[in-house]
Design an enzyme around this catalytic site. Structure first.
Site, short mmCIF file in Angstrom:
data_model
loop_
_atom_site.label_atom_id
_atom_site.label_comp_id
_atom_site.label_asym_id
_atom_site.label_seq_id
_atom_site.Cartn_x
_atom_site.Cartn_y
_atom_site.Cartn_z
NE ARG A 76 -3.18 2.62 2.61
CZ ARG A 76 -3.38 3.38 3.66
NH1 ARG A 76 -2.88 3.06 4.83
NH2 ARG A 76 -4.11 4.47 3.56
CG HIS A 104 -9.52 6.91 2.98
ND1 HIS A 104 -10.15 7.99 3.56
CD2 HIS A 104 -8.67 6.45 3.91
CE1 HIS A 104 -9.70 8.17 4.79
NE2 HIS A 104 -8.79 7.23 5.03
NE ARG A 138 -5.39 12.86 9.42
CZ ARG A 138 -5.58 11.78 8.67
NH1 ARG A 138 -6.58 11.74 7.83
NH2 ARG A 138 -4.76 10.77 8.76
#
Ligand code: ADP
Length: 407
Positions: free
Chosen positions: A92, A181, A242
């Site tokens: 990833r 994502h 966040r």
């Protein structure tokens, strides 16, 4: 073919081993505290309840991956006889800039391109590169594939990804919206089409990846046309820690009032804001729901802000796509937080979104959770980024092996 999927963070590494001939998970695990005292590997073999734990110092990612391989070939806890049984490795990788809109076999050019992207993802790309280098050293000759978080969003049109700042900053520095994502948004959109028995080419889908990090995407005919994260994963929704999008002038204002540097303020926006910042309780939605039930008003406010932002993007994307067929919830909060799904979908009947409160009582398995008379289908789909990485790795490395044979 057995495929090893690796997701490297700065001090941790998650892995899964899959048999891709039947798409089944064989083992998974996590290495924590890499390069710190107390490094630890926790390995789980499918079908075996007891976890295999290794507590040994692991000074860097190469040490960690060597221990992962040891666990995978271990006579009692392992799932392959030896290292050569690992057919390919899928990594990833967070940021590929504008360079790649799909997964690629890793070669010298890919490594160079990813190094060029370090500026764009200074926290994420360096550990991803360390993991790739370690695997290349430990498993020479085994095909390595990079699967990018940004790739799926590369279909966004310029009006979605362009910031209204001097254009030269895009040209000189690549400042634009990238989105993240992507692997998850793609996986759940494909699953949604499958579950609805429709072709993705005929659907307008909004995917809500609501985890500790969270983003919403608009997917029209299988292509991402907009997403809530931006140049970095700090933008868009309010998240666990966040802030999501804020008025940029706030940054200088806080820096001046609190006598802090811009770096400090960005750190606050990344790590001390969001649900944690508003509530003062926790970034974890389970803690927030518990605090809400005890009457904690700031926890209640944090959850309301979260839902408000998600609804804001759903509304915007419905308009952008001129309609909506499917609304999908995924990731830690999207998959488990029944109450949050309910709050997000509350009183949207006039725009065709009607959640079924009984069907909504679901966790851990795919389900259609809208009422039968809902114009928009609402789905809960557990994400599986590792499977997408393994599929791409399997497909690309098979192709490579075939090409080499043809030479
Ligand atoms: P990430 O991959 O971004 O770290 P995840 O997708 O794993 O995040 O989501 C983790 C979050 O999911 C947790 O911080 C927690 O807030 C939320 N979560 C997990 N289980 C539940 C639950 N049963 N109810 C509500 N929220 C949950």
């Amino acid at each position: 073919m057995k495929v090893l999927v690796i997701n490297c963070g700065s001090s941790s590494l998650k892995y899964q081993m899959l048999d891709m001939t039947i798409e089944s998970l064989l083992a998974k695990g996590i290495v924590e505290r890499i390069g710190m005292t107390g490094s630890m590997l926790t390995h789980e073999k499918v079908g075996v309840e007891e976890k295999f734990v290794v507590k040994e110092e692991m000074n860097d990612h190469k040490d960690a991956i060597a221990k992962v391989i040891d666990a995978l070939v271990d006579p009692s806890h392992g799932v392959v006889k030896n290292m050569s049984c690992i057919g390919a490795v899928g990594h990833r990788v967070v940021h590929a800039g504008e360079k790649y809109s799909g997964s690629v076999i890793i070669d010298k050019d890919v490594i160079e391109a990813l190094e060029e992207c370090i500026d764009l993802a200074p926290l994420h790309n360096p550990p991803n590169l360390l993991g790739i280098a370690a695997c290349q050293e430990l498993m020479p000759g085994t095909p390595q594939v990079a699967v990018f978080d940004t790739a799926f969003h590369q279909t966004m049109p310029p009006e979605s990804y362009t910031y209204a700042i001097p254009y030269e900053y895009y040209e000189k520095y690549g400042i634009r919206r990238y989105g993240f994502h992507g692997t998850s948004h793609k996986y759940v959109a494909d699953r949604a089409a499958y579950m609805l028995g429709a072709s993705i080419d005929d659907l307008k889908i909004i995917t809500c990846h609501l985890g500790n990090g969270a983003s919403v995407s608009a997917i029209k005919r299988g292509k991402c046309i907009d997403t809530s994260m931006g140049f970095t994963p700090l933008a868009g929704l309010a998240m666990g820690t966040r802030s999501g999008s804020v008025d940029p002038a706030i940054i200088q204002f806080i820096a001046e009032k609190e006598d802090r540097s811009i770096d400090d303020v960005l750190n606050i926006l990344n790590k001390e804001s969001g649900m944690l910042g508003i509530s003062g309780v926790s970034s974890d939605f389970r803690d927030l729901e518990a605090a809400l039930n005890e009457g904690n008003e700031r926890a209640a406010l944090a959850l309301k802000v979260f839902a408000h932002r998600v609804r804001y993007y759903i509304g915007a994307y419905m308009l952008e796509m001129n309609g909506l067929d499917a609304l999908v919830f995924t990731a830690g909060v999207g998959e488990n937080d029944i109450n949050m799904r309910d709050v997000i979908c509350n009183e949207l009947g006039n725009v065709g979104i009607k959640l079924d409160p009984v069907k909504n009582r679901v966790r851990g398995r795919e389900a259609i959770i809208s009422r039968d008379d809902s114009k928009v289908s609402i789905l809960m789909i557990p994400t599986n980024e590792e499977l997408v990485i393994a599929r791409d790795t399997y497909a690309l490395s098979n192709k490579k092996i075939g090409l080499n044979r043809g030479k």
